[in-house]
Design a protein around this motif. Structure first.
Motif, PDB file in Angstrom:
ATOM      1  N   PRO A  66       0.827  -1.208   0.000  1.00  0.00           N
ATOM      2  CA  PRO A  66       0.000   0.000   0.000  1.00  0.00           C
ATOM      3  C   PRO A  66       0.860   1.257   0.000  1.00  0.00           C
ATOM      4  CG  PRO A  66       0.054  -0.969   2.198  1.00  0.00           C
ATOM      5  CD  PRO A  66       0.876  -1.853   1.301  1.00  0.00           C
ATOM      6  N   GLY A  67       0.291   2.321  -0.572  1.00  0.00           N
ATOM      7  CA  GLY A  67       0.926   3.634  -0.559  1.00  0.00           C
ATOM      8  C   GLY A  67      -0.132   4.640  -0.133  1.00  0.00           C
ATOM      9  N   ASP A  68       0.089   5.883  -0.417  1.00  0.00           N
ATOM     10  CA  ASP A  68      -0.872   6.929  -0.062  1.00  0.00           C
ATOM     11  C   ASP A  68      -2.030   6.892  -1.061  1.00  0.00           C
ATOM     12  OD1 ASP A  68      -2.020   9.117   1.192  1.00  0.00           O
ATOM     13  OD2 ASP A  68      -0.870  10.563  -0.004  1.00  0.00           O
ATOM     14  N   GLY A  69      -3.095   6.182  -0.727  1.00  0.00           N
ATOM     15  CA  GLY A  69      -4.242   6.065  -1.622  1.00  0.00           C
ATOM     16  C   GLY A  69      -4.025   5.114  -2.780  1.00  0.00           C
ATOM     17  N   THR A  70      -2.918   4.337  -2.728  1.00  0.00           N
ATOM     18  CA  THR A  70      -2.623   3.387  -3.797  1.00  0.00           C
ATOM     19  C   THR A  70      -2.395   1.995  -3.201  1.00  0.00           C
ATOM     20  OG1 THR A  70      -0.227   3.713  -3.750  1.00  0.00           O
ATOM     21  CG2 THR A  70      -1.510   5.162  -5.199  1.00  0.00           C
ATOM     22  N   LEU A  71      -2.425   1.016  -4.069  1.00  0.00           N
ATOM     23  CA  LEU A  71      -2.170  -0.362  -3.659  1.00  0.00           C
ATOM     24  C   LEU A  71      -1.645  -1.121  -4.872  1.00  0.00           C
ATOM     25  CD1 LEU A  71      -2.454  -2.674  -1.565  1.00  0.00           C
ATOM     26  CD2 LEU A  71      -4.828  -2.936  -2.353  1.00  0.00           C
ATOM     27  N   VAL A  72      -0.488  -1.768  -4.719  1.00  0.00           N
ATOM     28  CA  VAL A  72       0.054  -2.633  -5.758  1.00  0.00           C
ATOM     29  C   VAL A  72      -0.126  -4.062  -5.279  1.00  0.00           C
ATOM     30  CG1 VAL A  72       2.115  -3.344  -7.034  1.00  0.00           C
ATOM     31  CG2 VAL A  72       1.720  -0.921  -6.562  1.00  0.00           C
ATOM     32  N   LEU A  73      -0.752  -4.892  -6.121  1.00  0.00           N
ATOM     33  CA  LEU A  73      -0.938  -6.309  -5.816  1.00  0.00           C
ATOM     34  C   LEU A  73      -0.172  -7.131  -6.840  1.00  0.00           C
ATOM     35  CD1 LEU A  73      -4.785  -6.409  -5.105  1.00  0.00           C
ATOM     36  CD2 LEU A  73      -2.911  -6.301  -3.449  1.00  0.00           C
ATOM     37  N   ASP A  74       0.854  -7.813  -6.389  1.00  0.00           N
ATOM     38  CA  ASP A  74       1.665  -8.683  -7.247  1.00  0.00           C
ATOM     39  C   ASP A  74       1.156 -10.105  -7.029  1.00  0.00           C
ATOM     40  OD1 ASP A  74       3.588 -10.165  -8.586  1.00  0.00           O
ATOM     41  OD2 ASP A  74       5.258  -8.989  -7.805  1.00  0.00           O
ATOM     42  N   GLU A  75       0.451 -10.646  -8.028  1.00  0.00           N
ATOM     43  CA  GLU A  75      -0.196 -11.950  -7.909  1.00  0.00           C
ATOM     44  C   GLU A  75       0.595 -13.007  -8.678  1.00  0.00           C
ATOM     45  OE1 GLU A  75      -4.836 -10.439  -7.700  1.00  0.00           O
ATOM     46  OE2 GLU A  75      -4.007 -11.009  -9.649  1.00  0.00           O
ATOM     47  N   GLN A  76       1.022 -14.060  -7.986  1.00  0.00           N
ATOM     48  CA  GLN A  76       1.759 -15.176  -8.583  1.00  0.00           C
ATOM     49  C   GLN A  76       0.833 -16.395  -8.576  1.00  0.00           C
ATOM     50  OE1 GLN A  76       5.001 -14.892  -9.672  1.00  0.00           O
ATOM     51  NE2 GLN A  76       5.259 -12.796  -8.972  1.00  0.00           N
ATOM     52  N   PHE A  77       0.387 -16.827  -9.759  1.00  0.00           N
ATOM     53  CA  PHE A  77      -0.551 -17.943  -9.900  1.00  0.00           C
ATOM     54  C   PHE A  77       0.198 -19.242 -10.180  1.00  0.00           C
ATOM     55  CE2 PHE A  77      -3.027 -14.243 -10.932  1.00  0.00           C
ATOM     56  CZ  PHE A  77      -4.324 -14.529 -10.522  1.00  0.00           C
ATOM     57  N   ARG A  78      -0.253 -20.313  -9.556  1.00  0.00           N
ATOM     58  CA  ARG A  78       0.248 -21.664  -9.840  1.00  0.00           C
ATOM     59  C   ARG A  78      -0.977 -22.550 -10.046  1.00  0.00           C
ATOM     60  NH1 ARG A  78       4.733 -23.777 -11.744  1.00  0.00           N
ATOM     61  NH2 ARG A  78       5.369 -25.660 -10.711  1.00  0.00           N
ATOM     62  N   TYR A  79      -1.099 -23.128 -11.252  1.00  0.00           N
ATOM     63  CA  TYR A  79      -2.280 -23.902 -11.637  1.00  0.00           C
ATOM     64  C   TYR A  79      -2.068 -25.390 -11.420  1.00  0.00           C
ATOM     65  CZ  TYR A  79      -3.478 -19.446 -13.712  1.00  0.00           C
ATOM     66  OH  TYR A  79      -3.743 -18.118 -13.885  1.00  0.00           O
ATOM     67  N   ASP A  80      -3.170 -26.127 -11.328  1.00  0.00           N
ATOM     68  CA  ASP A  80      -3.106 -27.566 -11.069  1.00  0.00           C
ATOM     69  C   ASP A  80      -2.424 -28.347 -12.186  1.00  0.00           C
ATOM     70  OD1 ASP A  80      -5.290 -27.136 -12.795  1.00  0.00           O
ATOM     71  OD2 ASP A  80      -6.550 -28.641 -11.832  1.00  0.00           O
ATOM     72  N   ASP A  81      -2.304 -27.776 -13.370  1.00  0.00           N
ATOM     73  CA  ASP A  81      -1.612 -28.467 -14.469  1.00  0.00           C
ATOM     74  C   ASP A  81      -0.106 -28.183 -14.472  1.00  0.00           C
ATOM     75  OD1 ASP A  81      -1.420 -25.858 -15.415  1.00  0.00           O
ATOM     76  OD2 ASP A  81      -2.591 -26.217 -17.234  1.00  0.00           O
ATOM     77  N   GLY A  82       0.377 -27.447 -13.439  1.00  0.00           N
ATOM     78  CA  GLY A  82       1.802 -27.135 -13.323  1.00  0.00           C
ATOM     79  C   GLY A  82       2.206 -25.811 -13.948  1.00  0.00           C
ATOM     80  N   SER A  83       1.306 -25.169 -14.700  1.00  0.00           N
ATOM     81  CA  SER A  83       1.631 -23.884 -15.327  1.00  0.00           C
ATOM     82  C   SER A  83       1.539 -22.762 -14.284  1.00  0.00           C
ATOM     83  CB  SER A  83       0.696 -23.608 -16.508  1.00  0.00           C
ATOM     84  OG  SER A  83      -0.636 -23.473 -16.062  1.00  0.00           O
ATOM     85  N   SER A  84       2.071 -21.607 -14.648  1.00  0.00           N
ATOM     86  CA  SER A  84       2.048 -20.462 -13.741  1.00  0.00           C
ATOM     87  C   SER A  84       1.867 -19.177 -14.548  1.00  0.00           C
ATOM     88  CB  SER A  84       3.332 -20.402 -12.921  1.00  0.00           C
ATOM     89  OG  SER A  84       4.447 -20.241 -13.767  1.00  0.00           O
ATOM     90  N   SER A  85       1.455 -18.131 -13.853  1.00  0.00           N
ATOM     91  CA  SER A  85       1.334 -16.815 -14.483  1.00  0.00           C
ATOM     92  C   SER A  85       1.449 -15.748 -13.397  1.00  0.00           C
ATOM     93  CB  SER A  85       0.009 -16.675 -15.250  1.00  0.00           C
ATOM     94  OG  SER A  85      -1.087 -16.683 -14.366  1.00  0.00           O
ATOM     95  N   ARG A  87       0.211 -11.545 -12.485  1.00  0.00           N
ATOM     96  CA  ARG A  87      -0.539 -10.323 -12.786  1.00  0.00           C
ATOM     97  C   ARG A  87      -0.152  -9.300 -11.710  1.00  0.00           C
ATOM     98  NH1 ARG A  87      -5.575 -12.133 -12.643  1.00  0.00           N
ATOM     99  NH2 ARG A  87      -5.465 -12.527 -14.866  1.00  0.00           N
ATOM    100  N   VAL A  88       0.143  -8.088 -12.135  1.00  0.00           N
ATOM    101  CA  VAL A  88       0.442  -7.010 -11.192  1.00  0.00           C
ATOM    102  C   VAL A  88      -0.624  -5.937 -11.364  1.00  0.00           C
ATOM    103  CG1 VAL A  88       2.089  -5.265 -10.437  1.00  0.00           C
ATOM    104  CG2 VAL A  88       2.920  -7.492 -11.249  1.00  0.00           C
ATOM    105  N   TRP A  89      -1.427  -5.773 -10.320  1.00  0.00           N
ATOM    106  CA  TRP A  89      -2.448  -4.721 -10.298  1.00  0.00           C
ATOM    107  C   TRP A  89      -1.849  -3.455  -9.707  1.00  0.00           C
ATOM    108  CZ3 TRP A  89      -7.194  -4.817 -12.356  1.00  0.00           C
ATOM    109  CH2 TRP A  89      -7.833  -6.034 -12.572  1.00  0.00           C
TER     110      TRP A  89
END
Length: 177
Positions: A66-85, A87-89
């Motif tokens: 979080p920042g002053d009125g902001t928020l960065v969300l760094d999302e690290q996905f791991r799927y059941d098939d072994g793949s990953s991705s 997303r940074v909000w």
């Protein structure tokens, strides 16, 4: 024929509406988005086709800054098939109280409104499938259950027709196992 077309149009536009997030304004605990996602949060989820078949399960590790009125969300996905991705909000809270966000795989701007324990988050996700990218509309609802747990249900669709749902359960690491 005119009545049939009018009925179809009404059905399609009705699919775009839903409850007003403000109906939850008295629900507790109140959701403070930046406070909840500050630090590391785990989420476990699944995607279901509109008929109910689970076609993908996943785990997400979210690092929130979080920042002053902001928020960065760094999302690290791991799927059941072994793949990953990943997303940074990048989210910012406007003077109107609404959250606005951007991510590389989101078309335009996402818009979110918090009331009480609920967040309604709407955006268009650019979803790659077999070499083609589809613009899928998401209507995301998050409900804070307690200081540590949040449940998320998102409807995914195109042209006002629901194609599937994503369900997630979030747990803040600061709360322990």
């Amino acid at each position: 024929m005119k009545n049939l077309l009018a009925g179809l149009l009404l059905a399609l536009t009705a699919g775009c509406t839903g409850p007003d997030v403000r109906q939850y304004k008295a629900q507790q605990p109140a959701l403070d988005l930046a406070a909840y996602f500050s630090g590391t949060t785990d989420a476990w989820g699944m995607f279901q086709r509109r008929g109910g078949e689970v076609v993908k399960r996943f785990h997400v590790v979210i690092t929130g800054t979080p920042g002053d009125g902001t928020l960065v969300l760094d999302e690290q996905f791991r799927y059941d098939d072994g793949s990953s991705s990943r997303r940074v909000w990048r989210l910012a809270r406007g003077q109107d109280g609404l959250w606005r966000g951007r991510a590389d795989d989101v078309k335009g701007e996402a818009l979110g409104e918090v009331a009480g324990n609920a967040l309604r988050w709407q955006y268009t996700l650019l979803l790659p499938v077999d070499g083609t990218t589809y613009e899928m509309r998401f209507d995301d609802w998050m409900f804070l259950i307690d200081d540590c747990t949040m449940i998320n249900r998102a409807s995914m669709g195109k042209f006002g027709i629901e194609l599937g749902q994503v369900t997630l359960m979030f747990r803040r690491r600061a709360c322990g196992p």
